[in-house]
Design a protein around this motif. Structure first.
Motif, PDB file in Angstrom:
ATOM      1  N   SER A 110      -4.164   0.765   4.267  1.00  0.00           N
ATOM      2  CA  SER A 110      -3.923  -0.740   5.079  1.00  0.00           C
ATOM      3  C   SER A 110      -4.781  -1.302   6.201  1.00  0.00           C
ATOM      4  CB  SER A 110      -2.081  -0.632   5.663  1.00  0.00           C
ATOM      5  OG  SER A 110      -1.762  -0.507   4.509  1.00  0.00           O
ATOM      6  N   ILE A 116      -1.566  -4.946  10.722  1.00  0.00           N
ATOM      7  CA  ILE A 116      -0.524  -4.842   9.978  1.00  0.00           C
ATOM      8  C   ILE A 116       0.887  -5.282  10.680  1.00  0.00           C
ATOM      9  CG2 ILE A 116       1.082  -2.926   8.760  1.00  0.00           C
ATOM     10  CD1 ILE A 116      -1.915  -1.056   9.348  1.00  0.00           C
ATOM     11  N   PHE A 139       2.785  -1.819   4.624  1.00  0.00           N
ATOM     12  CA  PHE A 139       2.479  -1.050   4.666  1.00  0.00           C
ATOM     13  C   PHE A 139       4.234   0.040   4.622  1.00  0.00           C
ATOM     14  CE2 PHE A 139       3.832   1.896   8.265  1.00  0.00           C
ATOM     15  CZ  PHE A 139       2.514   3.199   8.084  1.00  0.00           C
ATOM     16  N   PRO A 152      -1.753  -6.268   4.198  1.00  0.00           N
ATOM     17  CA  PRO A 152      -1.260  -5.625   3.590  1.00  0.00           C
ATOM     18  C   PRO A 152       0.033  -5.519   3.862  1.00  0.00           C
ATOM     19  CG  PRO A 152      -2.231  -5.269   5.515  1.00  0.00           C
ATOM     20  CD  PRO A 152      -2.863  -6.324   5.055  1.00  0.00           C
ATOM     21  N   VAL A 156       1.236  -0.872  -0.268  1.00  0.00           N
ATOM     22  CA  VAL A 156       0.007   0.144   0.060  1.00  0.00           C
ATOM     23  C   VAL A 156       1.084   1.110   0.029  1.00  0.00           C
ATOM     24  CG1 VAL A 156      -1.571   1.480   1.427  1.00  0.00           C
ATOM     25  CG2 VAL A 156      -1.528  -1.661   0.749  1.00  0.00           C
TER      26      VAL A 156
END
Ligand code: SF4
Ligand code: SF4
Lengths: 222, 310
Positions: free
Chosen positions: B68, B104, B80, B78, B52
């Motif tokens: 994300s 994340i 990030f 994701p 992302v």
């Protein structure tokens, strides 16, 4: 030296819009060397302003004077008997000059005639380039004597970014990639290993980030 | 699997020895969640993780961390991204804690394009840390449980740390050293710049393998299918550090009207075939720019489906 560029005439005319009588003050320091604010440029600006105002049908009276330095109270003092006779004082020194003037003559309107740009030098006649950003903790000996803080568009400390191409910086073909120069130099010297260690985050406290700075040299303070 | 650094899907896939396949998704120029979900949907189950981007090319978009988390809710893992251009070390560390708190587990550390290219060229640029220092900071936060200043972190962020490598930027001989430096700083995986010049990339990978870098880190080869001749020309001329050989532009042009995109995909598929066999590579990073909906088809034809469940 400190390098500067003269402001466009239009901007200066706006500044003196409501003035009838101004004093242009040059400086014999850096701005004389970079051909922007010495006695010659003071003369040119005086003439240009007068002609421009004459065209508008409103005469502007302009006096000229160039001080030894404007970053020193001793020289700034030299105009103490004459400033009162003017609506404004136009300083052609770097950003320091008009501030020393403003502090010394708080009642007076002080106008900056130049845009102060950087610490640098002439690379050829008529062309100046930035070399130092005054970070307050010089470390160029780690980088082959070249400064990535001032001269890399991203102030990178650990090598060239992915945008470096043909020795030029990703921001413009007119800007050298300083990291290309650093790496090439170290490779030639057979000292590439010096660039392979991780350089830790910079301590920015000594730079402008730590607030306005002051140098005190005890032995000189009276 | 107790020795996982982050436990992300991407880490598990790579650790299990599978040939990884990652994708990319640029957040919208606005708060349009539906648009983002629509772009991300085709990637679900087709790639192992989705990068992302963080204000890519210095154009303001929805923040990478927010996008994300939306991907995460959609069941897409994701990756990030964070650039050094827009944040100082305080903002970086707090965002790192924030993304970890939101679930994340992958993070890609980048310098970022200079703001002069973007839509706010008037901005002040930060560059408090560079990408190398960012990598090392994330590692310190994860492995030592400490902030950059040495203070203890209450629940350290366990992130799988990624970095980028551009084999095509100059000086070429330094590029592999820069890769090594990133690995030493703490990168667990590397995604390369889009590859078009295969000769140069082979040479680069050979140097990387000779230095044993592929044993210390997972290297994913960057692939971006060309959609048009115009795109190829734009990339060749306008994108800093991009190396598009004239032969490829010729090949695309030769494909004829209406067939350029297919030729672009074919070139990517040929690349992927070669990458699968190339020593030192652990996967592919497919950056199908504004072409997310074509990714399932490309993945299918590249023979990378189904993705491993780990
Ligand atoms: S390291 Fe700091 S002091 Fe030295 S040249 Fe660069 S900006 Fe100036
Ligand atoms: S191209 Fe070179 S000078 Fe420009 S930002 Fe990158 S490393 Fe710095």
């Amino acid at each position: 030296m400190i390098v500067a560029d003269r402001k466009p005439l239009k901007e200066l005319l706006e500044m003196v819009e409501d003035c009838d009588k101004v004093l242009i003050l040059g400086c014999k320091g850096c701005v004389t060397v970079c051909n922007v604010g010495g006695s010659k440029e003071v003369g040119i600006l005086a003439l240009t302003l007068k002609i421009a105002r004459k065209k508008e049908g409103r005469l502007l009276e302009v006096s000229e004077k160039t001080l030894e330095r404007q970053c020193d109270p001793e020289y700034v003092d030299e105009v103490k008997d004459i400033v009162d006779g003017y609506d404004a004082v136009i300083s052609m020194a770097c950003g320091v000059g008009p501030q020393f003037l403003s502090e010394r003559y708080p009642e007076k309107r002080i106008l900056p005639a130049v845009d102060t740009t950087f610490f640098g030098g002439a690379v050829q006649h008529g062309i100046w380039e930035e070399r130092c950003a005054g970070c307050g903790a010089c470390g160029i000996h780690h980088f082959g004597g070249l400064c990535p803080i001032a001269r890399c568009a991203k102030s990178l400390l650990n090598g060239p970014c992915g945008g470096s191409a043909d020795g030029k910086c990703e921001i413009s073909k007119d800007v050298d990639c300083i990291w290309d120069m650093i790496v090439t130099k170290k490779m030639k010297e057979g000292r590439l290993d010096e660039l392979l260690m991780l350089r830790p985050p910079k301590v920015w406290t000594t730079a402008r980030d730590g607030g306005p700075r002051k140098s005190v040299r005890e032995e000189l303070v009276q | 699997m107790t020795d996982l650094k982050s436990g992300s899907n991407l880490e598990k896939v790579l650790k299990a020895g599978h040939f990884a396949f990652t994708g990319e998704c640029g957040p919208p120029k606005g708060s349009n969640v539906e648009h983002l979900k629509k772009k991300a949907a085709p990637l679900k189950g087709v790639v192992d993780a989705v990068n992302v981007t963080d204000n890519q090319t210095a154009v303001v978009r929805m923040s990478s961390w927010a996008a994300s988390t939306i991907l995460l809710q959609e069941g897409v893992e994701p990756n990030f991204q964070m650039v050094c251009r827009d944040r100082n070390r305080l903002a970086m560390q707090s965002d790192i804690l924030g993304v970890y708190a939101m679930g994340i587990r992958n993070m890609l550390c980048l310098s970022g394009d200079h703001q002069r290219f973007g839509n706010h060229p008037e901005a002040k640029n930060v560059y408090d840390l560079d990408s190398m220092q960012l990598i090392s900071m994330v590692k310190k936060m994860r492995d030592e449980g400490q902030f950059l200043n040495g203070e203890e972190i209450d629940v350290p962020p366990k992130l799988f740390i990624g970095a980028a490598s551009n084999p095509f930027a100059d000086p070429f001989e330094f590029r592999v050293h820069r890769l090594a430096k990133k690995i030493n700083a703490g990168a667990d995986f590397i995604q390369t710049q889009c590859i078009y010049n295969m000769d140069k990339f082979r040479e680069f990978m050979k140097m990387a393998v000779d230095m044993g870098l592929h044993e210390k880190c997972y290297i994913l080869a960057g692939v971006t299918p060309m959609k048009s001749v115009g795109m190829a020309q734009y990339m060749a001329k306008m994108v800093p550090g991009m190396d598009v050989p004239e032969s490829l532009v010729k090949r695309l042009r030769g494909a004829g009207k209406g067939k350029v995109a297919e030729e672009g995909i074919k070139f990517s598929l040929e690349q992927i075939e070669e990458f699968k066999e190339m020593e030192g590579l652990a996967g592919i990073h497919l950056m199908a720019i504004e072409w997310e909906h074509r990714v399932p088809e490309i993945a299918e034809r590249a023979g990378v489906l189904p993705r491993p469940k780990v």
